[in-house]
Design a protein around this motif. Structure first.
Motif, PDB file in Angstrom:
ATOM      1  N   GLU A 123       0.829  -1.213   0.000  1.00  0.00           N
ATOM      2  CA  GLU A 123       0.000   0.000   0.000  1.00  0.00           C
ATOM      3  C   GLU A 123       0.862   1.261   0.000  1.00  0.00           C
ATOM      4  O   GLU A 123       0.602   2.207  -0.753  1.00  0.00           O
ATOM      5  CB  GLU A 123      -0.942   0.004   1.208  1.00  0.00           C
ATOM      6  CG  GLU A 123      -2.159  -0.886   1.035  1.00  0.00           C
ATOM      7  CD  GLU A 123      -3.376  -0.359   1.804  1.00  0.00           C
ATOM      8  OE1 GLU A 123      -3.513   0.868   1.964  1.00  0.00           O
ATOM      9  OE2 GLU A 123      -4.197  -1.191   2.221  1.00  0.00           O
TER      10      GLU A 123
ATOM     11  N   GLY B 149       1.169   4.171  -3.057  1.00  0.00           N
ATOM     12  CA  GLY B 149       0.960   5.590  -2.774  1.00  0.00           C
ATOM     13  C   GLY B 149       2.153   6.442  -3.155  1.00  0.00           C
ATOM     14  O   GLY B 149       2.011   7.446  -3.866  1.00  0.00           O
ATOM     15  N   ARG B 150       3.355   6.034  -2.698  1.00  0.00           N
ATOM     16  CA  ARG B 150       4.535   6.848  -2.988  1.00  0.00           C
ATOM     17  C   ARG B 150       4.915   6.792  -4.455  1.00  0.00           C
ATOM     18  O   ARG B 150       5.369   7.786  -5.027  1.00  0.00           O
ATOM     19  CB  ARG B 150       5.708   6.405  -2.109  1.00  0.00           C
ATOM     20  CG  ARG B 150       6.841   7.427  -2.099  1.00  0.00           C
ATOM     21  CD  ARG B 150       7.901   7.100  -1.078  1.00  0.00           C
ATOM     22  NE  ARG B 150       8.720   5.952  -1.467  1.00  0.00           N
ATOM     23  CZ  ARG B 150       9.825   5.575  -0.830  1.00  0.00           C
ATOM     24  NH1 ARG B 150      10.221   6.237   0.261  1.00  0.00           N
ATOM     25  NH2 ARG B 150      10.522   4.530  -1.236  1.00  0.00           N
TER      26      ARG B 150
ATOM     27  N   GLN C 147       2.186   8.985  -6.223  1.00  0.00           N
ATOM     28  CA  GLN C 147       1.971  10.331  -5.679  1.00  0.00           C
ATOM     29  C   GLN C 147       0.498  10.729  -5.800  1.00  0.00           C
ATOM     30  O   GLN C 147       0.160  11.902  -5.979  1.00  0.00           O
ATOM     31  CB  GLN C 147       2.869  11.368  -6.376  1.00  0.00           C
ATOM     32  CG  GLN C 147       4.339  11.225  -6.033  1.00  0.00           C
ATOM     33  CD  GLN C 147       4.636  11.603  -4.589  1.00  0.00           C
ATOM     34  OE1 GLN C 147       4.582  12.754  -4.210  1.00  0.00           O
ATOM     35  NE2 GLN C 147       4.952  10.589  -3.773  1.00  0.00           N
TER      36      GLN C 147
ATOM     37  N   GLY D  15      -3.710   9.533  -4.353  1.00  0.00           N
ATOM     38  CA  GLY D  15      -4.568   8.698  -3.537  1.00  0.00           C
ATOM     39  C   GLY D  15      -5.198   7.623  -4.406  1.00  0.00           C
ATOM     40  O   GLY D  15      -4.919   7.534  -5.612  1.00  0.00           O
ATOM     41  N   MET D  16      -6.091   6.828  -3.817  1.00  0.00           N
ATOM     42  CA  MET D  16      -6.658   5.713  -4.570  1.00  0.00           C
ATOM     43  C   MET D  16      -7.551   6.158  -5.721  1.00  0.00           C
ATOM     44  O   MET D  16      -7.902   5.369  -6.584  1.00  0.00           O
ATOM     45  CB  MET D  16      -7.430   4.779  -3.633  1.00  0.00           C
ATOM     46  CG  MET D  16      -6.519   3.874  -2.821  1.00  0.00           C
ATOM     47  SD  MET D  16      -5.340   2.962  -3.848  1.00  0.00           S
ATOM     48  CE  MET D  16      -6.441   1.962  -4.851  1.00  0.00           C
TER      49      MET D  16
ATOM     50  N   ALA E 231      -4.367   6.350  -8.282  1.00  0.00           N
ATOM     51  CA  ALA E 231      -3.093   5.641  -8.111  1.00  0.00           C
ATOM     52  C   ALA E 231      -2.925   4.510  -9.121  1.00  0.00           C
ATOM     53  O   ALA E 231      -1.899   4.424  -9.816  1.00  0.00           O
ATOM     54  CB  ALA E 231      -2.985   5.098  -6.684  1.00  0.00           C
TER      55      ALA E 231
ATOM     56  N   GLY F 116      -7.106   1.372   1.069  1.00  0.00           N
ATOM     57  CA  GLY F 116      -6.309   2.541   0.739  1.00  0.00           C
ATOM     58  C   GLY F 116      -6.099   3.517   1.877  1.00  0.00           C
ATOM     59  O   GLY F 116      -5.569   4.612   1.667  1.00  0.00           O
TER      60      GLY F 116
ATOM     61  N   GLU G 213      -2.464   3.652   1.943  1.00  0.00           N
ATOM     62  CA  GLU G 213      -1.907   4.086   0.658  1.00  0.00           C
ATOM     63  C   GLU G 213      -1.799   5.596   0.568  1.00  0.00           C
ATOM     64  O   GLU G 213      -0.805   6.134   0.065  1.00  0.00           O
ATOM     65  CB  GLU G 213      -2.783   3.546  -0.476  1.00  0.00           C
ATOM     66  CG  GLU G 213      -2.260   3.841  -1.886  1.00  0.00           C
ATOM     67  CD  GLU G 213      -2.708   5.201  -2.427  1.00  0.00           C
ATOM     68  OE1 GLU G 213      -2.147   5.633  -3.446  1.00  0.00           O
ATOM     69  OE2 GLU G 213      -3.614   5.819  -1.813  1.00  0.00           O
ATOM     70  N   ILE G 214      -2.801   6.305   1.070  1.00  0.00           N
ATOM     71  CA  ILE G 214      -2.823   7.757   0.943  1.00  0.00           C
ATOM     72  C   ILE G 214      -1.612   8.396   1.628  1.00  0.00           C
ATOM     73  O   ILE G 214      -1.037   9.367   1.130  1.00  0.00           O
ATOM     74  CB  ILE G 214      -4.142   8.339   1.516  1.00  0.00           C
ATOM     75  CG1 ILE G 214      -4.201   9.852   1.304  1.00  0.00           C
ATOM     76  CG2 ILE G 214      -4.323   8.002   2.978  1.00  0.00           C
ATOM     77  CD1 ILE G 214      -4.156  10.277  -0.129  1.00  0.00           C
TER      78      ILE G 214
ATOM     79  N   SER H 298       1.500   8.362  -0.344  1.00  0.00           N
ATOM     80  CA  SER H 298       1.545   9.377  -1.408  1.00  0.00           C
ATOM     81  C   SER H 298       2.062  10.722  -0.913  1.00  0.00           C
ATOM     82  O   SER H 298       2.431  11.579  -1.715  1.00  0.00           O
ATOM     83  CB  SER H 298       0.146   9.550  -2.022  1.00  0.00           C
ATOM     84  OG  SER H 298      -0.714  10.271  -1.164  1.00  0.00           O
TER      85      SER H 298
ATOM     86  N   ASN I 192      -8.246  10.323   3.086  1.00  0.00           N
ATOM     87  CA  ASN I 192      -8.244   9.466   1.902  1.00  0.00           C
ATOM     88  C   ASN I 192      -9.371   9.864   0.952  1.00  0.00           C
ATOM     89  O   ASN I 192      -9.177   9.953  -0.271  1.00  0.00           O
ATOM     90  CB  ASN I 192      -8.397   8.004   2.319  1.00  0.00           C
ATOM     91  CG  ASN I 192      -8.020   7.037   1.208  1.00  0.00           C
ATOM     92  OD1 ASN I 192      -7.298   7.383   0.273  1.00  0.00           O
ATOM     93  ND2 ASN I 192      -8.507   5.815   1.299  1.00  0.00           N
TER      94      ASN I 192
END
Length: 491
Positions: free
Chosen positions: A61, A65-66, A69, A71-72, A75, A236, A239-240, A243, A330
């Protein structure tokens, strides 16, 4: 589109991510199931599964994100090979976050309300029945629950409106720091109570006879399930924050830090709750009754109980609000990425949506209490929780893993490059086969076993129908994963 912010510090990233993982369920559930399945014996199994199950999904996750860059909302769209359909699966995350907040804001309101009751002394002097009636009265009053849920929503969106650095990071850092201080103080107080040693023994000393009694397989699955769900993976929510992270540190080390803090909070919750229950002769129980009936009764019997009760529910409010803020972020970022909205516009629209969708769960305890879609005794919140916990979290986690390892997805080479950019703990290359073949099977087992256990007490025909539904959902996911376009995007 506004320029994407980044966290001001690595500590901020860790505390915000851990704040998302540290949830109310983790605090009231972990001590109970730990004692139920053999104390330290369960903890060892839990930590093992946290490493082999939670760690790689959490890194996946963060990497998505990274690497994107985004959010879901965008991404997968940014990272997927041209012509593939992975971006359609973003709705698992977006719908999952909305459904989670449709009842979690209400429960966050409960925590704020009980902090208010303890601070003002409205629970002091009540007998056992009086404390129980206070909880029942709250559930029967939609206006009371609605007001406190609205306060939780306003506070959380206000934090998000300030931005990532000045709002989410700065305020969550303060809340998480205070949360840890409060936990340590509460745990020390519990350890000084009479007969506390018996509670600590129940909690931490391995009891293999209990494991044998409950069944080794049952204990193993309980540890596996809790390790999976404790980090809120799959929608996510983690994940956020990847990012917003710079590339100075490898993601393996960051994931370990988040897991350690999340586990620390879970373990400390046990040191607060279990000795207190043993000191006053009550059995630790799971769910709302422990927090809102059993523990307030314990505080009423304790010297300085009003103070300790207030501190406990302030701590619980921080745990709830840190998760709500994280999930709100998110959702806000999803529409900023997809629609190009400003942060203020996304906050305003989501404020209206979240406030509206929080109403059914509140009414499910009173005016709409006859709506029992999952069987007798269930409510609207149970339906929402079931969709998120038993469907979207495991299926979403499966999607993240497959996206990071499949050639028609982002691909393992791109994933490992992103995960290992920077300094710190290196994610191993040998994990490729494990993530591609073993981890998905483990996630599927958690998913299907969760369904089976949830409907274990239903009629056989109903159980078969629900299991068939579970298989159908899984086949839809696999259809998108395996039969989407196969052209590999160049690294």
């Amino acid at each position: 589109m506004e320029k994407r912010e980044q966290f001001a510090s690595q500590l901020g990233f860790i505390l915000v991510s851990a704040g998302c993982a540290v949830g109310i369920g983790n605090v009231w559930k972990f001590p109970y199931i730990c004692g139920m399945y053999g104390g330290a014996a369960f903890i060892v199994m839990y930590l093992l599964f946290l490493i082999i199950l939670g760690f790689p999904i959490l890194v996946a996750e963060f990497a998505v994100g990274r690497g994107s860059q985004m959010g879901m909302g965008r991404a997968f769209e940014k990272l997927e090979p041209k012509g593939t359909k992975w971006h359609n699966l973003k709705w698992i995350s977006i719908i999952g976050c909305y459904l989670l907040m449709s009842f979690y804001t209400m429960v966050g309101g409960w925590m704020l309300y009980y902090a208010y009751l303890e601070i003002t002394g409205k629970l002091s002097g009540l007998d056992v029945d009086g404390v129980g009636n206070a909880f029942s009265t709250m559930l029967s009053q939609p206006q009371t629950m609605g007001l406190w849920a609205f306060i939780a929503i306003v506070l959380s969106f206000a934090v998000c409106a300030l931005g990532v650095k000045n709002g989410v990071e700065k305020i969550t850092k303060v809340m998480m720091s205070l949360l840890v201080v409060l936990m340590v103080a509460l745990a020390i107080n519990s350890a000084t109570l009479p007969n506390a040693s018996e509670g600590i023994k129940f909690y931490l000393v391995p009891n293999f006879s209990v494991v044998k009694q409950t069944g080794f397989g049952t204990a193993v699955f309980a540890a596996m399930s809790h390790a999976f769900f404790t980090l809120s993976l799959g929608i996510g929510a983690m994940e956020i924050f990847g990012s917003y992270l710079d590339k100075k540190k490898r993601l393996g080390g960051e994931a370990v830090s988040v897991m350690v803090l999340d586990t620390f909070v879970a373990l400390m919750a046990g040191f607060i709750i279990i000795p207190a229950c043993f000191a006053f002769g009550v059995q630790p129980d799971s769910g709302p009754s422990l927090l809102f009936i059993t523990l307030p009764n314990v505080f009423n019997q304790m010297a300085g109980g009003r103070i300790w009760g207030a501190l406990f529910f302030i701590f619980m409010s921080f745990a709830a609000l840190s998760t709500i803020i994280a999930v709100f972020e998110n959702l806000i970022a999803a529409f900023m990425d997809m629609k190009g909205w400003s942060r203020s516009k996304s906050v305003a629209v989501n404020f209206i949506i979240i406030t509206a969708i929080s109403i059914p769960a509140i009414l499910g305890f009173n005016l709409w209490s006859k709506v029992q879609l999952l069987g007798e005794g269930t409510g609207i919140m149970d339906v929402e929780d079931f969709i998120v916990s038993y469907n979207l979290l495991p299926l979403g986690s499966l999607v993240f893993v497959m996206f990071c390892v499949r050639k028609n997805g982002w691909g393992f080479e791109n994933f490992i490059k992103e995960a290992n950019t920077g300094e710190g703990l290196k994610f191993p290359n040998w994990a490729r086969a494990y993530m591609q073949y073993v981890l998905p099977i483990v996630v599927i087992i958690v998913y299907l076993k969760g369904y089976y256990d949830f409907f274990a007490n239903h009629e056989p025909a109903q159980r078969i129908a629900w299991m068939a539904f579970a298989f159908l959902l899984m086949l839809v996911i696999f259809g998108i994963v395996f039969f989407t376009g196969r052209k590999k995007k160049s690294a």
